[in-house]
Write an enzyme that holds these catalytic residues in place. Structure first.
Site, PDB file in Angstrom:
ATOM      1  N   TYR A  68       1.268  51.656 -24.136  1.00 18.05           N
ATOM      2  CA  TYR A  68       1.653  51.875 -25.541  1.00 18.05           C
ATOM      3  C   TYR A  68       2.758  52.928 -25.678  1.00 18.05           C
ATOM      4  O   TYR A  68       3.527  52.890 -26.620  1.00 18.05           O
ATOM      5  CB  TYR A  68       0.432  52.325 -26.360  1.00 18.05           C
ATOM      6  CG  TYR A  68      -0.430  51.193 -26.856  1.00 18.05           C
ATOM      7  CD1 TYR A  68      -0.933  50.235 -25.982  1.00 18.05           C
ATOM      8  CD2 TYR A  68      -0.749  51.080 -28.205  1.00 18.05           C
ATOM      9  CE1 TYR A  68      -1.737  49.205 -26.433  1.00 18.05           C
ATOM     10  CE2 TYR A  68      -1.556  50.049 -28.666  1.00 18.05           C
ATOM     11  CZ  TYR A  68      -2.041  49.116 -27.777  1.00 18.05           C
ATOM     12  OH  TYR A  68      -2.838  48.094 -28.239  1.00 18.05           O
ATOM     13  N   LYS A  81      -6.544  47.150 -12.868  1.00 18.65           N
ATOM     14  CA  LYS A  81      -6.075  46.033 -12.033  1.00 18.65           C
ATOM     15  C   LYS A  81      -5.493  46.635 -10.755  1.00 18.65           C
ATOM     16  O   LYS A  81      -4.291  46.535 -10.490  1.00 18.65           O
ATOM     17  CB  LYS A  81      -5.008  45.223 -12.789  1.00 18.65           C
ATOM     18  CG  LYS A  81      -5.565  44.281 -13.837  1.00 18.65           C
ATOM     19  CD  LYS A  81      -6.152  42.994 -13.262  1.00 18.65           C
ATOM     20  CE  LYS A  81      -5.065  42.056 -12.762  1.00 18.65           C
ATOM     21  NZ  LYS A  81      -5.657  40.806 -12.215  1.00 18.65           N
ATOM     22  N   ASP A 128      -9.562  41.587 -15.588  1.00 25.71           N
ATOM     23  CA  ASP A 128      -9.769  40.164 -15.905  1.00 25.71           C
ATOM     24  C   ASP A 128     -11.226  39.777 -15.660  1.00 25.71           C
ATOM     25  O   ASP A 128     -11.848  39.082 -16.467  1.00 25.71           O
ATOM     26  CB  ASP A 128      -8.796  39.269 -15.113  1.00 25.71           C
ATOM     27  CG  ASP A 128      -8.807  39.530 -13.611  1.00 25.71           C
ATOM     28  OD1 ASP A 128      -9.321  40.581 -13.173  1.00 25.71           O
ATOM     29  OD2 ASP A 128      -8.311  38.670 -12.851  1.00 25.71           O
ATOM     30  N   ASP A 160      -7.725  47.895 -25.523  1.00 30.84           N
ATOM     31  CA  ASP A 160      -7.469  47.189 -26.785  1.00 30.84           C
ATOM     32  C   ASP A 160      -8.029  45.776 -26.703  1.00 30.84           C
ATOM     33  O   ASP A 160      -8.762  45.322 -27.583  1.00 30.84           O
ATOM     34  CB  ASP A 160      -5.956  47.154 -27.042  1.00 30.84           C
ATOM     35  CG  ASP A 160      -5.621  46.452 -28.346  1.00 30.84           C
ATOM     36  OD1 ASP A 160      -6.315  46.702 -29.345  1.00 30.84           O
ATOM     37  OD2 ASP A 160      -4.666  45.640 -28.359  1.00 30.84           O
TER      38      ASP A 160
HETATM   39  C1  IPM Z   1      -6.647  48.703 -32.433  1.00 33.04           C
HETATM   40  C2  IPM Z   1      -5.473  47.971 -33.043  1.00 33.04           C
HETATM   41  C3  IPM Z   1      -4.219  48.811 -32.872  1.00 33.04           C
HETATM   42  C4  IPM Z   1      -3.969  48.959 -31.373  1.00 33.04           C
HETATM   43  C5  IPM Z   1      -2.976  48.285 -33.604  1.00 33.04           C
HETATM   44  C6  IPM Z   1      -3.222  48.119 -35.093  1.00 33.04           C
HETATM   45  C7  IPM Z   1      -1.785  49.156 -33.365  1.00 33.04           C
HETATM   46  O1  IPM Z   1      -5.364  46.701 -32.478  1.00 33.04           O
HETATM   47  O2  IPM Z   1      -6.904  49.852 -32.836  1.00 33.04           O
HETATM   48  O3  IPM Z   1      -7.317  48.121 -31.569  1.00 33.04           O
HETATM   49  O4  IPM Z   1      -3.368  48.069 -30.745  1.00 33.04           O
HETATM   50  O5  IPM Z   1      -4.372  49.969 -30.825  1.00 33.04           O
HETATM   51 MG    MG Z   2      -6.976  46.179 -31.173  1.00 30.28          MG
END
Ligand code: IPM
Ligand code: MG
Length: 368
Positions: A143, A193, A225, A249
């Site tokens: 991210y 992974k 996975d 996520d």
């Molecule tokens: C989460 C959401 C967020 C992320 C988005 C809204 C940026 O999917 O909190 O899981 O990807 O972290």
């Molecule tokens: Mg999310």
């Protein structure tokens, strides 16, 4: 008393304001019946902030977030802002908040309340009684890694995202997960992974080192996975899972569905403890802004109400009140009330607001 319970509410977009409204209802109940008052401020985040300030997180809002005891967030995003430049997008506001507050440990519990075992797309015996905790690293990894974005490469456009982790970034979240595992089932799965990614090899090495400090917890390594597959095959094999930002996520959405609905899942994002033991903290439902049902009173407020329960537990040391609130949510479901996302034959369909009222009615019963 109010001074040490400072709460910033950021309802955000889509169904965010509706579900946060039900947290307000619970807060009012606590005020009246438990004599605990919160010092609440409300502000904009996400698309709502963009519409007002052309930025999805104003500096003044961030400032407030840094100075309260806890932040409650609804949801951000929606098609209205699809064409907004990346840095100003609703999601960017949320990511900035997580990063600036240094909320590295994102706790996403996936518990299946017995009343909802049949609402899951998985078989009842696979999910009923499920109680797992996903700890997602939240301030680094894919991210936030640099470089990020478009490049010129061998005469054509190329786009990159970078997965990067420092030792410290891995170590602190793995420790947080071990500490949680110690208080739970004493089993930790570290997920990466390592068969393909260098970061995975590094993650595995650090998890193995950190494990020496927690001899009472069993550590297992698992590829991401395989973890996705195991989560739908037999989720009860897990107790605590710790993983990076991106895998976390994906895997947390997957775990969420085991419980019946994304509309049920709370989360807590915690920073490091300061000298006085206090942590910066943000609480938000795992679900998104659901623009398709926004403003229609159809949203399930329970994920946000349960996030508030986590807030009571982790930020305000009000474990007893948190237990009460969690029990009230379970009781409402046992009594057969359902929002659309968890509706089943023979149950009573209720609106967002009615669901909030029912929760307070159950709280009344417990208080009586
Ligand atoms: C989460 C959401 C967020 C992320 C988005 C809204 C940026 O999917 O909190 O899981 O990807 O972290
Ligand atoms: Mg999310």
């Amino acid at each position: 008393m109010a001074a040490n319970k400072k709460l910033l509410m950021l309802p955000g977009d889509g169904i965010g304001p509706e579900v946060m409204g039900e947290v307000r209802r619970v807060v009012d109940w606590m005020d009246k019946r438990r004599h605990v008052s919160f010092d609440i401020e409300e502000d904009l985040v996400g698309g709502a902030a963009y519409d007002a300030h052309k930025t999805s997180l104003a500096d003044a809002t961030l400032d407030k977030a840094m100075n309260v005891d806890a932040v409650m967030l609804g949801a951000v995003g929606g098609p209205k802002w699809d064409n907004v430049e990346r840095d100003a997008r609703p999601e960017a506001g949320l990511l900035r908040l997580r990063k600036e507050m240094d909320l590295f440990a994102n706790l996403r519990p996936a518990t299946c309340m017995p009343a909802l075992a049949d609402a899951s797309s998985l078989k009842n015996d696979v999910v009923s009684g499920l109680d797992i905790m996903i700890v997602r690293e939240l301030t680094a990894g894919t991210y936030f890694g640099q470089p990020k974005g478009m490049q010129e490469y061998e005469g054509q456009e190329r786009c990159v995202d970078t997965t990067s982790y420092t030792r410290g970034e891995i170590e602190r979240v793995v420790r947080a997960a071990f500490e949680l595992a110690q208080k739970r089932g004493k089993k930790l799965h570290s997920v990466e992974k390592a068969n393909v990614m260098e970061v995975g090899v590094f993650w595995r090495k650090i998890a193995t080192e950190v494990a020496k400090d927690y001899p009472d917890v069993t550590l297992e390594h698992m590829y991401a996975d395989n973890c996705a597959m195991q989560l739908v095959r037999w989720p009860k094999q897990f107790d605590v899972i710790v993983t990076d930002n991106l895998f976390g996520d994906v895997l947390s959405d997957c775990a969420a569905m085991c419980t019946g609905s994304l509309g049920m899942l709370p989360s807590a994002s915690l920073g490091a403890a300061d000298e006085s033991g206090r942590r910066k903290a943000l609480y938000e439902p795992v679900h998104g802004s659901a623009p398709d049902i926004a403003g229609e009173s159809k949203a399930n407020p329970l994920a946000t109400v349960l996030s508030f329960a986590m807030c009571l537990r982790y930020s305000f040391d009000m474990g007893e009140d948190a237990d009460m609130l969690e029990k009230a949510c379970a009781d409402v479901l046992d009594a057969g009330y359902r929002t659309g996302d968890i509706m089943q034959d023979g149950m009573t369909l209720v609106s967002t607001q009615e669901m909030g009222e029912k929760v307070c009615a159950q709280l009344d019963k417990q208080a009586a």
